[in-house]
Design an enzyme around this catalytic site. Structure first.
Site, short mmCIF file in Angstrom:
data_model
loop_
_atom_site.label_atom_id
_atom_site.label_comp_id
_atom_site.label_asym_id
_atom_site.label_seq_id
_atom_site.Cartn_x
_atom_site.Cartn_y
_atom_site.Cartn_z
N CYS A 134 0.84 -1.21 0.00
CA CYS A 134 0.00 0.00 0.00
C CYS A 134 0.87 1.25 0.00
O CYS A 134 1.37 1.68 1.05
CB CYS A 134 -0.93 -0.03 1.21
N CYS A 137 -0.48 4.17 2.06
CA CYS A 137 -0.33 4.01 3.53
C CYS A 137 1.12 4.25 3.95
O CYS A 137 1.38 4.91 4.95
CB CYS A 137 -0.69 2.59 3.99
N ASP A 138 2.05 3.69 3.21
CA ASP A 138 3.43 3.62 3.72
C ASP A 138 4.45 4.47 2.94
O ASP A 138 5.60 4.59 3.36
CB ASP A 138 3.90 2.15 3.69
#
Ligand code: NDP
Length: 318
Positions: A134, A137-138
């Site tokens: 992701c 997200c990261d």
């Protein structure tokens, strides 16, 4: 056979948001958590893009908070896995492990999607320590660093171009000699200067040390040689699999398995069965959009149950 008004299957942001709304509407929801309690967010570290957490929060903590919030209003959260459904009769029949046998007036499917991984041992070893599926997200943690993205479809290009806005350099590892991504997305690649595509390359090993990922060992199928690239992050962009398997006999999906819902609602083709979150959303796939659709599913279920009660009361009175 246990009977209930509203069964929610899954335990990610969609499921718990549906549970919060359903519980507050007196539907006495029961949540069956599934194989990965807390869903995909439990595999990420910090979540910094969910509104309301100015300092960010870890994925597992956020899921625990959502669960507690659902329980505070009376949601019954249970460990278990639904494996079999019968949506041809009412109330709906559902079975699963361990020893689950349920009859439900309404069902909310919030089983999410699972990111596909390559299946390498080294990839598993560095999950959450440099290996991620992701980028939104990261990606932030790779500001100014070098990263690699595997895949040549729209997801991979989206991840790679997003990461290119943060990282110093992004490598796309593509197994064929061309991208599968749409022309529009390919144009995005061409316009991104710090992105290099390694065509006809496959991943042999994710390399790393105690601190996390340090590189990737690749095989160039055109030359037959192995090459090593130095990166701090290794992102998977080879697609997701929606967890719609047990419902497919009754519930319409698109050709890749994402559940079809009616218009702007969460209604499936079976009245009384609703779908929300990543199992019906192949595009946005964010915690916040999943939570939003979980809210919609609970409101749709509440409306369905209220209308059903009116119809049943009419039948009894007449
Ligand atoms: P796709 O199935 O379209 O692409 C998967 C990519 O990963 C392909 O390039 C495939 O390679 C590669 N791949 C698969 N398995 C492996 C493996 N084991 N090793 C190496 N490479 C592998 O999935 P997407 O998630 O990209 O897209 C799914 C759908 O969602 C599509 O319809 C897409 O258009 C849509 N989508 C749209 C977006 C948008 O419009 N903004 C964003 C994201 C998705 P190969 O080509 O060799 O098979």
């Amino acid at each position: 056979m246990e009977k209930m008004k509203c069964l929610i299957i899954g335990s990610g942001p969609a499921a718990y948001t549906a549970a919060i709304y359903a519980a507050r509407a007196n539907l006495s929801p029961v949540v069956i958590e599934g194989l990965e309690p807390g869903g995909q967010l439990t595999t990420t570290t910090d979540v910094e893009n969910f509104p309301g957490y100015p300092e960010g929060i870890t994925g597992p903590e956020m899921m625990e908070d959502l669960k507690k919030q659902a329980q505070r209003f009376g949601t019954d959260v249970r460990f278990g896995l639904i494996t079999e459904v019968d949506f041809s009769k009412k109330p709906f029949g559902l079975k699963g492990d361990p020893g689950i046998e349920i009859e439900a007036d309404s069902v909310i499917i919030a089983t999410g999607a699972s990111a596909k991984y390559l299946g390498l041992e080294s990839e598993e070893k560095f999950k959450g320590r440099g290996v991620s599926a992701c980028a939104t997200c990261d990606g932030f943690f790779y500001k100014g660093k070098d990263v690699a993205v595997v895949g040549g479809g729209d997801s991979a290009v989206e991840e790679a171009t997003y990461l290119a806005g943060l990282a110093k350099k992004v490598y796309m590892i593509v197994r064929k000699d061309h991208l599968r991504a749409s022309k529009v997305m390919q144009a995005r690649v061409d316009q991104t200067e710090n992105l290099e595509i390694l065509y006809q390359h496959t991943t042999k090993e994710v390399l790393g040390d105690d601190m996390g990922v340090t590189g990737v060992l690749l095989h160039n199928s055109a030359t037959g040689e192995d090459v090593e690239i130095k990166v701090d992050g290794f992102f998977l962009g080879i697609g997701h699999t929606p967890n719609s398997g047990p419902f497919k006999e009754y519930i319409d999906t698109d050709e890749t398995g994402y559940i079809n819902t009616e218009g702007n609602s969460t209604r499936t083709n079976v009245p009384g069965v609703f779908a929300c979150g990543d199992v019906m959303d192949s595009i946005y796939r964010q915690a916040i959009t999943a939570a939003g659709s979980g809210c919609k599913a609970a409101l749709d279920a509440e409306k369905y149950l209220a209308e059903k009660d009116i119809v049943e009361t009419d039948i009894i009175n007449n």
